[in-house]
Design an enzyme around this catalytic site. Structure first.
Site, PDB file in Angstrom:
ATOM      1  N   CYS A  81      52.196 139.482  64.157  1.00 48.57           N
ATOM      2  CA  CYS A  81      52.417 139.424  62.655  1.00 48.57           C
ATOM      3  C   CYS A  81      51.057 139.078  62.266  1.00 48.57           C
ATOM      4  O   CYS A  81      50.184 138.069  62.789  1.00 48.57           O
ATOM      5  CB  CYS A  81      53.437 138.380  62.428  1.00 48.57           C
ATOM      6  SG  CYS A  81      53.306 137.780  60.626  1.00 48.57           S
TER       7      CYS A  81
ATOM      8  N   ASP B  37      36.202 108.046  39.203  1.00 43.90           N
ATOM      9  CA  ASP B  37      36.982 108.194  40.600  1.00 43.90           C
ATOM     10  C   ASP B  37      36.068 108.901  41.424  1.00 43.90           C
ATOM     11  O   ASP B  37      35.966 110.301  41.599  1.00 43.90           O
ATOM     12  CB  ASP B  37      38.160 109.405  40.168  1.00 43.90           C
ATOM     13  CG  ASP B  37      39.173 109.224  41.499  1.00 43.90           C
ATOM     14  OD1 ASP B  37      38.765 108.280  42.406  1.00 43.90           O
ATOM     15  OD2 ASP B  37      40.014 109.864  41.484  1.00 43.90           O
TER      16      ASP B  37
ATOM     17  N   LYS C 190      36.561 103.791  34.559  1.00 46.00           N
ATOM     18  CA  LYS C 190      36.707 103.757  36.042  1.00 46.00           C
ATOM     19  C   LYS C 190      36.473 105.299  36.671  1.00 46.00           C
ATOM     20  O   LYS C 190      37.333 106.009  36.370  1.00 46.00           O
ATOM     21  CB  LYS C 190      38.045 103.294  36.505  1.00 46.00           C
ATOM     22  CG  LYS C 190      38.266 103.068  37.878  1.00 46.00           C
ATOM     23  CD  LYS C 190      39.467 102.211  38.419  1.00 46.00           C
ATOM     24  CE  LYS C 190      39.499 101.614  39.796  1.00 46.00           C
ATOM     25  NZ  LYS C 190      39.266 102.728  40.745  1.00 46.00           N
TER      26      LYS C 190
ATOM     27  N   GLU D 185      34.922  99.494  30.381  1.00 48.88           N
ATOM     28  CA  GLU D 185      34.246 100.674  30.898  1.00 48.88           C
ATOM     29  C   GLU D 185      35.176 101.887  31.547  1.00 48.88           C
ATOM     30  O   GLU D 185      36.397 101.331  31.691  1.00 48.88           O
ATOM     31  CB  GLU D 185      33.350 100.427  32.144  1.00 48.88           C
ATOM     32  CG  GLU D 185      32.338  99.453  31.707  1.00 48.88           C
ATOM     33  CD  GLU D 185      31.673  98.788  32.910  1.00 48.88           C
ATOM     34  OE1 GLU D 185      31.943  99.338  34.174  1.00 48.88           O
ATOM     35  OE2 GLU D 185      30.983  97.455  32.801  1.00 48.88           O
TER      36      GLU D 185
ATOM     37  N   TYR E 247      27.418 100.710  37.427  1.00 49.27           N
ATOM     38  CA  TYR E 247      28.241  99.808  36.761  1.00 49.27           C
ATOM     39  C   TYR E 247      28.101  98.338  37.114  1.00 49.27           C
ATOM     40  O   TYR E 247      28.825  97.582  36.228  1.00 49.27           O
ATOM     41  CB  TYR E 247      29.619 100.274  37.092  1.00 49.27           C
ATOM     42  CG  TYR E 247      30.315 100.344  38.379  1.00 49.27           C
ATOM     43  CD1 TYR E 247      30.270  99.374  39.212  1.00 49.27           C
ATOM     44  CD2 TYR E 247      30.513 101.543  38.792  1.00 49.27           C
ATOM     45  CE1 TYR E 247      30.605  99.088  40.504  1.00 49.27           C
ATOM     46  CE2 TYR E 247      30.888 101.640  40.073  1.00 49.27           C
ATOM     47  CZ  TYR E 247      30.946 100.307  40.817  1.00 49.27           C
ATOM     48  OH  TYR E 247      31.499 100.459  42.233  1.00 49.27           O
TER      49      TYR E 247
ATOM     50  N   CYS F  40      54.953 141.164  58.081  1.00 45.96           N
ATOM     51  CA  CYS F  40      55.073 142.289  59.320  1.00 45.96           C
ATOM     52  C   CYS F  40      56.345 142.686  59.076  1.00 45.96           C
ATOM     53  O   CYS F  40      56.714 143.566  59.911  1.00 45.96           O
ATOM     54  CB  CYS F  40      54.938 141.470  60.613  1.00 45.96           C
ATOM     55  SG  CYS F  40      56.078 140.305  61.035  1.00 45.96           S
TER      56      CYS F  40
ATOM     57  N   LYS G 124      45.048 101.145  35.696  1.00 46.47           N
ATOM     58  CA  LYS G 124      45.105 102.415  36.126  1.00 46.47           C
ATOM     59  C   LYS G 124      46.050 103.446  35.423  1.00 46.47           C
ATOM     60  O   LYS G 124      47.045 102.954  34.720  1.00 46.47           O
ATOM     61  CB  LYS G 124      45.759 102.448  37.732  1.00 46.47           C
ATOM     62  CG  LYS G 124      44.968 101.561  38.650  1.00 46.47           C
ATOM     63  CD  LYS G 124      43.789 102.501  39.176  1.00 46.47           C
ATOM     64  CE  LYS G 124      43.690 103.388  40.002  1.00 46.47           C
ATOM     65  NZ  LYS G 124      44.096 102.848  41.343  1.00 46.47           N
TER      66      LYS G 124
ATOM     67  N   CYS H  22      59.074 133.529  61.503  1.00 46.48           N
ATOM     68  CA  CYS H  22      58.970 134.685  61.706  1.00 46.48           C
ATOM     69  C   CYS H  22      58.684 134.749  63.254  1.00 46.48           C
ATOM     70  O   CYS H  22      57.689 134.186  63.979  1.00 46.48           O
ATOM     71  CB  CYS H  22      57.736 135.290  60.993  1.00 46.48           C
ATOM     72  SG  CYS H  22      56.984 136.758  61.792  1.00 46.48           S
TER      73      CYS H  22
ATOM     74  N   CYS I 289      59.728 138.961  57.114  1.00 45.77           N
ATOM     75  CA  CYS I 289      58.470 138.436  56.988  1.00 45.77           C
ATOM     76  C   CYS I 289      57.757 139.185  56.163  1.00 45.77           C
ATOM     77  O   CYS I 289      57.572 140.312  55.996  1.00 45.77           O
ATOM     78  CB  CYS I 289      57.772 138.073  58.384  1.00 45.77           C
ATOM     79  SG  CYS I 289      56.245 137.921  58.173  1.00 45.77           S
TER      80      CYS I 289
HETATM   81  S1  IVH Z   1      33.307  97.252  39.141  1.00 42.08           S
HETATM   82  C1  IVH Z   1      33.484  93.549  41.996  1.00 42.08           C
HETATM   83  N1  IVH Z   1      33.190  99.287  37.371  1.00 42.08           N
HETATM   84  O1  IVH Z   1      36.607 101.302  41.586  1.00 42.08           O
HETATM   85  C2  IVH Z   1      33.758  94.664  41.047  1.00 42.08           C
HETATM   86  N2  IVH Z   1      34.321  99.520  39.758  1.00 42.08           N
HETATM   87  O2  IVH Z   1      38.938 100.488  42.550  1.00 42.08           O
HETATM   88  C3  IVH Z   1      33.301  96.067  41.558  1.00 42.08           C
HETATM   89  N3  IVH Z   1      34.887 101.721  40.249  1.00 42.08           N
HETATM   90  O3  IVH Z   1      35.257  99.735  44.471  1.00 42.08           O
HETATM   91  C4  IVH Z   1      33.631  97.178  40.846  1.00 42.08           C
HETATM   92  N4  IVH Z   1      34.091 102.606  38.046  1.00 42.08           N
HETATM   93  O4  IVH Z   1      33.876 101.998  43.470  1.00 42.08           O
HETATM   94  C5  IVH Z   1      33.620  98.742  38.633  1.00 42.08           C
HETATM   95  N5  IVH Z   1      33.306 100.932  35.794  1.00 42.08           N
HETATM   96  C6  IVH Z   1      33.375 100.384  37.205  1.00 42.08           C
HETATM   97  C7  IVH Z   1      33.871 101.299  38.075  1.00 42.08           C
HETATM   98  C8  IVH Z   1      34.202 100.939  39.346  1.00 42.08           C
HETATM   99  C9  IVH Z   1      34.630 103.130  39.263  1.00 42.08           C
HETATM  100  C10 IVH Z   1      35.169 101.941  41.457  1.00 42.08           C
HETATM  101  C11 IVH Z   1      34.572 101.102  42.292  1.00 42.08           C
HETATM  102  C12 IVH Z   1      35.372 100.094  42.939  1.00 42.08           C
HETATM  103  C13 IVH Z   1      36.749 100.618  42.587  1.00 42.08           C
HETATM  104  C14 IVH Z   1      37.729  99.819  42.838  1.00 42.08           C
END
Ligand code: IVH
Length: 691
Positions: free
Chosen positions: A447, A133, A131, A129, A241, A426, A329, A441, A423
């Site tokens: 200023c 942010d 991730k 999936e 998720y 001024c 990451k 300054c 500056c």
């Molecule tokens: S699963 C027990 N799936 O990432 C596992 N988390 O760094 C629960 N997050 O606290 C997390 N997208 O807020 C999961 N597709 C995804 C996610 C996801 C974003 C966030 C979530 C978690 C944080 C961990």
């Protein structure tokens, strides 16, 4: 009423008939609106234009206004409503909300997969999936109705954000379908789409308010509003998720759980993939690393999860994270762009900071147009020149900075940049004291750049907290000569304010009442607002706890000031000098005449022994904007944290300022959370409120 006739056969009077017709239409409108929300947020295939949708909402609102007895709490019009008394109250999670372990390379991902299969003694299918942010949320539905939304908090206890989450159209207030589980908890991420984030920032800046550093902060800031109507105005979205606590739900795979959530009308991100091999998972991660900007929301990685729930149970979890999932990451983004020019800006203390004006470029979710170059020495060391193509990144994914020039792309006529002698605001000759990195300054009083920066700082949330007095209004007040220093604010009249461009009666009233509230702020806020070098919020609080009046502070000798625990010689000297200067005595007198309270009514309370960061190990790196390193350390310790000098797995989070050191890289490598100063102050503020 016609007694005697059974209800069904009784002829309806005109208004009753009207009411019945209205009721049918109201129900129909609610269904249609909910169906459109579902198509838009879950199926991603809207059928109507925004204007058509708005017309339906308008009609529903009108009917409900005419027949208030038809209003139901789950009506789409009631998303903002009710009294949010529970807002931010602690909520115990039924099941802990865990975090994720991180992998930073293909090898680390492979190592995780090998560990999983070794433990299981079997091969696994996984789900990949994106991730997202944003901000983790837990939603609880009882008999299909949304009853609670909570933040993750420390994983065990979060904060109640129901009233604010109810305002989000992408969160159904009622689940679809029949035979719904009695209790169903769903987990997901609330986020602000990138375009919405940019629009919001443009709006905030236009109003002279401080913009958000990135979409994640924008989402968190929007959810943290005390007034749900403000949250409602922010186009927050949700991706679910995971299934949390779910009574009587029988699914055997995570992928089935996600299908089930979708079937209930909850938004599930479509960019997911079931994979059978490690190679497929790695390809998914690589694809999204290269295409992270193809979606209109910020992603900072991919998540790989073991699909079979039985295998998940077998693998179990540590106190921090499940063993059955891993976050891959993405590395911090670096982009190249052109330096159009290099300029300097004079700040509120007179410090002159060079910065690069860039060809706008998207880096880590925000458009970067300016990047700090810190000071003269830094520009020389990095040898950044006007016309250079440079590498830009956001330190801690927050502060934009220039990593260095791409020398192969340097135009032949590019000259080394020279720090100005005067500056820019001024024209005063700049000075640089022995042993200092910064040019200043010295024109503290005259200023214009220092004046606006000081006024803005004085009114800011961290100081006197004067709502409605932002950059734009501040500039107008200075330009019209209505204000020369912050004390003049307290002499402004409705008539004078009414003359400013774009101010109506209402905004004048708002500003005047905000100014009135500011007259009664705790003394430490005034001390911070006075812009005394080295005196930040932490020192100010220590000082006013011991000496809760300005008169008392003014009578102290240098030694007495230094005797306050936590106040070092640098702070004491700076404050002592400031308090002795005649122009500052005049300023304090003017504040007094303006009705500003120069003493605390009751002494501020001592910091609590069990602070919000109690037991957490915190690392600080780089230069913070409002706190000195000493202050930040003391503030964290007062909140119960242990401040350590190196980053390890047990570090709770790293506070990242400008020019962070290797601790920042280490945090990235270990996947330790990094926060900027604003967020740090917020975390401190929970038991030691800044208000
Ligand atoms: S699963 C027990 N799936 O990432 C596992 N988390 O760094 C629960 N997050 O606290 C997390 N997208 O807020 C999961 N597709 C995804 C996610 C996801 C974003 C966030 C979530 C978690 C944080 C961990």
């Amino acid at each position: 009423m016609q007694p005697g006739l059974p209800t069904e056969t009784r002829p309806l009077r005109g208004d009753e008939r009207q009411r019945e017709v209205a009721q049918r239409r109201v129900e129909e409108l609610r269904d249609v609106i909910n169906a459109h929300d579902y198509r838009y947020y879950v199926l991603d295939s809207p059928e109507v234009t925004d204007a058509e949708y708005d017309a339906l909402m308008r009609e529903l609102r009108q009917l409900e206004a005419e027949f208030p007895e038809l209003i139901l709490p789950e009506s789409p019009t009631q998303r903002v409503g009710g009294r949010p008394t529970e807002l931010f109250a602690p909520v115990q999670h039924r099941l802990p909300m865990r975090s994720l372990d991180n992998a930073f390379s293909d090898e680390e991902l492979a190592a995780w997969a090998a560990r999983v299969e070794r433990r299981l003694g079997a091969r696994t299918d996984c789900v990949c999936e994106l991730k997202i942010d944003g901000l983790a949320v837990s939603l609880t539905y009882e008999d299909g109705a949304l009853v609670r939304a909570a933040t993750r908090g420390d994983g065990l206890v979060g904060e109640d954000i129901t009233a604010n989450v109810r305002t989000m159209r992408s969160v159904p207030m009622r689940l679809r379908g029949k035979g719904l589980p009695r209790v169903l908890e769903v987990r997901g991420e609330i986020y602000l789409p990138v375009k919405a984030f940019e629009r919001l920032n443009a709006e905030l800046t236009g109003r002279g308010e401080r913009p958000f550093a990135n979409p994640r902060n924008g989402a968190a800031g929007s959810i943290r509003q005390k007034d749900p109507a403000v949250t409602a105005s922010r186009p927050l979205r949700l991706w679910c998720y995971a299934l949390g606590f779910a009574e009587g739900v029988t699914v055997s795979r995570h992928s089935e759980a996600l299908d089930f959530l979708k079937h209930l009308g909850l938004p599930v991100n479509p960019e997911l993939k079931r994979v059978r091999t490690l190679k497929e998972a790695q390809d998914f991660c690589a694809y999204w690393q290269a295409h992270r900007h193809d979606v209109d929301y910020e992603i900072d990685g991919a998540v790989v999860k073991v699909d079979a729930l039985e295998q998940q149970r077998e693998l179990g979890e540590t106190s921090r994270a499940p063993r059955w999932a891993i976050a891959f990451k993405f590395p911090p983004e670096e982009r190249t762009t052109l330096v159009k020019s290099i300029s300097v800006n004079t700040g509120r203390t007179g410090k002159v900071t060079p910065f690069a004006v860039l060809e706008p470029v998207r880096v880590s979710g925000a458009t970067v147009t300016y990047a700090t170059l810190h000071n003269e020495e830094e520009v020389r060391r990095r040898d950044v020149r006007e016309g250079d193509t440079v590498i830009v990144r956001r330190a801690g994914e927050v502060i934009p900075e220039v990593v260095g020039p791409v020398l192969s792309k340097r135009p032949p006529d590019a000259r080394p940049w020279r720090f100005p002698k005067k500056c820019p605001a001024c024209g005063t000759k700049l000075v640089r004291e022995e042993g200092e990195a910064d040019w200043r300054c010295p024109n503290r009083v005259g200023c214009p750049s220092q004046a606006i920066e000081w006024l803005f700082h004085f009114a800011s949330r961290g100081a006197m907290d004067i709502e409605h007095l932002g950059y734009v209004t501040g500039m107008q007040l200075l330009e019209q000569g209505l204000v020369k220093d912050p004390a003049d604010i307290f002499f402004l009249t409705a008539e004078q304010l009414g003359q400013l461009p774009n101010t109506g009666e209402k905004s004048v009233g708002n500003l005047l009442s905000a100014i009135e509230s500011a007259r009664h702020r705790p003394l430490w806020r005034l001390l911070v607002g006075l812009n005394i070098r080295h005196v930040g919020p932490f020192a100010a609080r220590l000082l006013t706890q011991r000496f809760p009046s300005m008169d008392a502070l003014r009578q102290l000798s240098l030694d007495e000031l230094q005797s306050v625990q936590g106040i070092g010689p640098r702070i004491a000297q700076s404050l002592h000098t400031w308090l002795q200067q005649p122009e500052n005595t005049r300023l304090l007198d003017k504040l007094r005449r303006g009705g500003v309270q120069l003493q605390d009514e009751a002494p501020a309370t001592e910091p609590s022994a069990t602070g919000p960061l109690s037991g957490k190990a915190v690392v600080i790196t780089g230069e913070l904007e409002t706190l000195s390193r000493e202050e930040a350390t003391q503030a964290a310790e007062a909140a119960g944290a242990r401040v350590t000098s190196s980053v390890s797995k047990s570090t709770a989070f790293v506070v990242v300022g400008a020019r962070p050191g290797t601790k920042y890289d280490k945090a990235q490598a270990l996947g330790i959370e990094t926060v900027d100063e604003q967020e740090f102050l917020r975390r401190l503020g929970r038991s030691r409120p800044l208000h």
